[in-house]
Design a protein around this motif. Structure first.
Motif, PDB file in Angstrom:
ATOM      1  N   ASN A  78       0.974  -1.446   0.351  1.00  0.00           N
ATOM      2  CA  ASN A  78      -0.274  -0.069   0.602  1.00  0.00           C
ATOM      3  C   ASN A  78       0.981   1.411  -0.309  1.00  0.00           C
ATOM      4  O   ASN A  78       1.400   1.900   0.546  1.00  0.00           O
ATOM      5  N   ASP A  79       0.932   1.784  -1.546  1.00  0.00           N
ATOM      6  CA  ASP A  79       2.364   2.835  -1.742  1.00  0.00           C
ATOM      7  C   ASP A  79       1.402   3.842  -0.627  1.00  0.00           C
ATOM      8  O   ASP A  79       2.321   4.864   0.253  1.00  0.00           O
TER       9      ASP A  79
ATOM     10  N   LYS B  16       1.979   3.093   3.117  1.00  0.00           N
ATOM     11  CA  LYS B  16       3.864   3.448   3.077  1.00  0.00           C
ATOM     12  C   LYS B  16       3.816   1.553   3.927  1.00  0.00           C
ATOM     13  O   LYS B  16       4.731   1.755   5.323  1.00  0.00           O
TER      14      LYS B  16
ATOM     15  N   ASP C 264       9.567   6.174   3.628  1.00  0.00           N
ATOM     16  CA  ASP C 264       8.954   7.417   3.184  1.00  0.00           C
ATOM     17  C   ASP C 264       9.794   7.334   1.349  1.00  0.00           C
ATOM     18  O   ASP C 264       8.413   7.060   1.162  1.00  0.00           O
ATOM     19  N   ASP C 265      11.106   6.895   1.165  1.00  0.00           N
ATOM     20  CA  ASP C 265      12.180   6.759  -0.054  1.00  0.00           C
ATOM     21  C   ASP C 265      11.586   5.570  -0.690  1.00  0.00           C
ATOM     22  O   ASP C 265      12.073   5.450  -2.434  1.00  0.00           O
ATOM     23  N   VAL C 266      11.082   4.817  -0.582  1.00  0.00           N
ATOM     24  CA  VAL C 266      10.837   3.885  -1.223  1.00  0.00           C
ATOM     25  C   VAL C 266       9.918   3.304  -1.796  1.00  0.00           C
ATOM     26  O   VAL C 266       8.330   3.346  -1.167  1.00  0.00           O
ATOM     27  N   LYS C 267       9.692   3.627  -3.393  1.00  0.00           N
ATOM     28  CA  LYS C 267       8.103   3.362  -3.631  1.00  0.00           C
ATOM     29  C   LYS C 267       6.902   2.027  -4.375  1.00  0.00           C
ATOM     30  O   LYS C 267       8.206   1.530  -4.691  1.00  0.00           O
ATOM     31  N   LEU C 268       6.867   1.227  -3.739  1.00  0.00           N
ATOM     32  CA  LEU C 268       5.677  -0.340  -2.976  1.00  0.00           C
ATOM     33  C   LEU C 268       5.188   0.268  -5.212  1.00  0.00           C
ATOM     34  O   LEU C 268       3.789   1.033  -4.793  1.00  0.00           O
ATOM     35  N   LEU C 269       5.695  -0.380  -5.264  1.00  0.00           N
ATOM     36  CA  LEU C 269       4.662  -1.303  -6.791  1.00  0.00           C
ATOM     37  C   LEU C 269       4.266  -2.305  -6.331  1.00  0.00           C
ATOM     38  O   LEU C 269       4.765  -3.127  -6.361  1.00  0.00           O
TER      39      LEU C 269
ATOM     40  N   TYR D  72       5.736  -6.098  -6.936  1.00  0.00           N
ATOM     41  CA  TYR D  72       6.747  -5.772  -5.763  1.00  0.00           C
ATOM     42  C   TYR D  72       5.555  -7.485  -5.184  1.00  0.00           C
ATOM     43  O   TYR D  72       6.104  -8.162  -4.368  1.00  0.00           O
TER      44      TYR D  72
END
Length: 69
Positions: free
Chosen positions: A19-20, A23, A41-46, A49
Motif C-alpha cells: 500500500n504505497d 507506506k 518514505d523513499d521506497v516506491k511500493l509497486l 512487488y
C-alpha cells in the motif's frame, strides 16, 4: 537508572500486499506468520512487488528508566 536493550535480525519474507499510500507492506515470514510493516518514505511500493521475496532487517529496541519515589 536507565537501561537500553536491543536486537537486530535479518529475515527473508514474501510480499503479500503493498500500500504505497500508507507506506506499508504485508509480508509472510519464513515461519508462515504474517506481519504488516511500515516502509521508508523513499521506497516506491509497486504492485509488481507482490509475490517477490525480500530481505528485511528487523531492529527492536527498548529503553527503561527507573526512578525512586
Amino acid at each position: 537508572d536507565e537501561a537500553i536493550a536491543g536486537s537486530d535480525a535479518i529475515a527473508t519474507a514474501k510480499v503479500l500486499a503493498v500500500n504505497d499510500a500508507s507506506k506499508s507492506a504485508t509480508l509472510q515470514l519464513e515461519d508462515g506468520s504474517t506481519r504488516t510493516v511500515r516502509v521508508r518514505d523513499d521506497v516506491k511500493l509497486l504492485p509488481a512487488y507482490v509475490g517477490k521475496n525480500v530481505v528485511i532487517d528487523i531492529t527492536t529496541a527498548v529503553a527503561v528508566e527507573v526512578k525512586k519515589r
